[in-house]
Design a protein around this motif. Structure first.
Motif, short mmCIF file in Angstrom:
data_model
loop_
_atom_site.label_atom_id
_atom_site.label_comp_id
_atom_site.label_asym_id
_atom_site.label_seq_id
_atom_site.Cartn_x
_atom_site.Cartn_y
_atom_site.Cartn_z
N LYS A 219 0.83 -1.22 0.00
CA LYS A 219 0.00 0.00 0.00
C LYS A 219 0.86 1.26 0.00
O LYS A 219 0.57 2.22 -0.73
N ALA A 220 1.91 1.27 0.80
CA ALA A 220 2.77 2.45 0.88
C ALA A 220 3.52 2.66 -0.43
O ALA A 220 3.59 3.80 -0.94
N ILE A 221 4.05 1.60 -1.00
CA ILE A 221 4.82 1.72 -2.24
C ILE A 221 3.90 2.03 -3.42
O ILE A 221 4.23 2.85 -4.28
N ASN A 222 2.75 1.41 -3.46
CA ASN A 222 1.79 1.66 -4.54
C ASN A 222 1.36 3.13 -4.56
O ASN A 222 1.29 3.75 -5.62
N LYS A 223 1.09 3.69 -3.38
CA LYS A 223 0.68 5.10 -3.31
C LYS A 223 1.82 6.01 -3.80
O LYS A 223 1.58 6.97 -4.55
N MET A 224 3.03 5.71 -3.39
CA MET A 224 4.19 6.51 -3.80
C MET A 224 4.33 6.51 -5.32
O MET A 224 4.55 7.57 -5.94
N LEU A 225 4.18 5.34 -5.93
CA LEU A 225 4.34 5.24 -7.38
C LEU A 225 3.17 5.88 -8.13
O LEU A 225 3.37 6.50 -9.18
N TRP A 226 1.96 5.74 -7.61
CA TRP A 226 0.82 6.38 -8.27
C TRP A 226 0.94 7.90 -8.21
O TRP A 226 0.58 8.60 -9.16
N ASP A 227 1.46 8.43 -7.10
CA ASP A 227 1.68 9.87 -7.00
C ASP A 227 2.70 10.31 -8.05
O ASP A 227 2.53 11.35 -8.71
N ALA A 228 3.76 9.51 -8.22
CA ALA A 228 4.78 9.83 -9.22
C ALA A 228 4.20 9.75 -10.63
O ALA A 228 4.50 10.58 -11.49
N TYR A 229 3.36 8.75 -10.86
CA TYR A 229 2.71 8.60 -12.17
C TYR A 229 1.81 9.80 -12.47
O TYR A 229 1.79 10.32 -13.59
N GLY A 230 1.07 10.25 -11.45
CA GLY A 230 0.19 11.40 -11.61
C GLY A 230 0.94 12.68 -11.93
O GLY A 230 0.41 13.57 -12.60
N LYS B 79 6.33 6.01 -16.23
CA LYS B 79 5.40 5.50 -17.22
C LYS B 79 4.50 4.42 -16.61
O LYS B 79 4.84 3.78 -15.62
N LYS B 80 3.39 4.21 -17.27
CA LYS B 80 2.40 3.21 -16.85
C LYS B 80 3.02 1.83 -16.68
O LYS B 80 2.78 1.14 -15.68
N GLU B 81 3.82 1.40 -17.65
CA GLU B 81 4.39 0.05 -17.62
C GLU B 81 5.31 -0.14 -16.42
O GLU B 81 5.35 -1.22 -15.82
N LEU B 82 6.03 0.90 -16.05
CA LEU B 82 6.93 0.83 -14.90
C LEU B 82 6.12 0.72 -13.61
O LEU B 82 6.46 -0.07 -12.72
N LEU B 83 5.07 1.49 -13.50
CA LEU B 83 4.22 1.42 -12.31
C LEU B 83 3.61 0.04 -12.16
O LEU B 83 3.58 -0.54 -11.06
N HIS B 84 3.13 -0.52 -13.25
CA HIS B 84 2.39 -1.79 -13.24
C HIS B 84 3.21 -2.91 -12.59
O HIS B 84 2.68 -3.69 -11.79
N PHE C 35 -14.62 9.22 -19.17
CA PHE C 35 -13.41 10.02 -19.37
C PHE C 35 -12.33 9.54 -18.42
O PHE C 35 -12.49 9.59 -17.20
N ILE C 36 -11.22 9.06 -19.01
CA ILE C 36 -10.13 8.46 -18.24
C ILE C 36 -8.85 9.24 -18.49
O ILE C 36 -8.53 9.58 -19.63
N SER C 37 -8.12 9.51 -17.43
CA SER C 37 -6.94 10.37 -17.53
C SER C 37 -5.93 9.87 -18.55
O SER C 37 -5.35 10.66 -19.30
N GLU C 38 -5.72 8.57 -18.62
CA GLU C 38 -4.74 8.03 -19.56
C GLU C 38 -5.10 8.36 -21.00
O GLU C 38 -4.24 8.64 -21.83
N THR C 39 -6.39 8.34 -21.31
CA THR C 39 -6.86 8.65 -22.66
C THR C 39 -6.78 10.15 -22.95
O THR C 39 -6.38 10.57 -24.05
N ILE C 40 -7.16 10.95 -21.97
CA ILE C 40 -7.18 12.41 -22.14
C ILE C 40 -5.77 12.99 -22.19
O ILE C 40 -5.50 13.95 -22.93
N GLY C 41 -4.86 12.41 -21.40
CA GLY C 41 -3.49 12.91 -21.37
C GLY C 41 -3.21 13.81 -20.19
O GLY C 41 -2.09 14.32 -20.05
N TYR C 42 -4.19 14.02 -19.35
CA TYR C 42 -4.04 14.80 -18.12
C TYR C 42 -4.74 14.06 -16.99
O TYR C 42 -5.76 13.42 -17.19
N HIS C 43 -4.19 14.20 -15.77
CA HIS C 43 -4.80 13.59 -14.61
C HIS C 43 -5.58 14.64 -13.82
O HIS C 43 -5.20 15.81 -13.78
#
Length: 229
Positions: free
Chosen positions: A47-58, A63-68, A149-157
């Motif tokens: 949970k802690a690492i996932n949140k850190m990486l999602w914040d960085a992705y945002g 990149k998406k693939e690295l987060l996954h 409407f999904i951020s990945e498609t739009i290009g902005y979070h």
């Protein structure tokens, strides 16, 4: 006549029970691998690492693939298991398992059924497009929405202003007849305020540090917000 006619719903933790579905999927995946540690130790670190990486992705830093994969690889590494291949396999099994878990937030389908005849309903969500579409499809909620409407498609979070400007442009909705409904103080509430759109904080825990236009503890309370009791 209702003041708001265009309702923009966040997905995770607003309609789709992310916390429960994610935990169930991780629990199932975890037990398909041979680990010596207990699940709670793994889950707490994840949970802690996932949140850190999602914040960085945002912030556009990874990149998406690295987060996954890295959310699992870094979790394993922190727990003294340095195995990138296992992390990659774990990520793939998790992706398959999460499709089986589609618990909705309390009263989610009930309120969508109530609102659908008289309002335009939309999804506005951050996340990976394939995952978000699967959640809607597999939970049976996709048919309720006039647009997704999904951020990945739009290009902005969210809370980026460009995300909301894009949504308004595509839907033709006006700021004063639109309402954002979400659980996240930064992505949903701050984002809506930056865009000049009224917002509802759906926050059953009542933990908040920003004043939304409306606050609800149950999705059924939207009826009162929309004056359609």
């Amino acid at each position: 006549m209702a003041k708001y006619i265009n309702l923009f719903f966040d997905l995770d933790r607003t309609l789709w029970d992310f916390d429960q579905n994610n935990r169930n999927s991780l629990f199932e995946t975890y037990h398909q691998f041979d680990f010596d540690m207990d699940f709670e130790t793994f889950f707490s670190m994840y949970k802690a690492i996932n949140k850190m990486l999602w914040d960085a992705y945002g912030r556009g830093e990874i990149k998406k693939e690295l987060l996954h994969v890295n959310r699992f690889y870094l979790t394993f590494k922190a727990l003294k298991i340095d195995n990138l291949l296992m992390a990659t396999e774990f990520a793939e099994v998790y992706s398959q398992n999460i499709e089986k878990h589609n618990i909705l937030m309390p009263h989610a389908k009930e309120i969508l059924e109530f609102l659908k005849p008289n309002f335009k309903l939309y999804i506005v969500t951050n996340g990976f497009k394939e995952f978000q579409h699967r959640k809607l499809r597999n939970s049976g909620t996709e048919p309720f929405f006039d647009g997704i409407f999904i951020s990945e498609t739009i290009g902005y979070h969210k809370p980026h202003l460009a995300f909301f400007e894009h949504v308004l442009k595509i839907t033709g909705a006006k700021k004063d007849d639109s309402l954002i409904i979400g659980d996240d103080m930064r992505a949903d509430i701050q984002g809506a305020k930056n865009a000049g759109i009224a917002c509802v904080l759906y926050n059953p825990t009542n933990e908040n540090d920003l004043v939304p236009d409306y606050r609800i503890g149950s999705l059924l309370e939207l009826k009162g917000v929309l004056n359609c009791l």
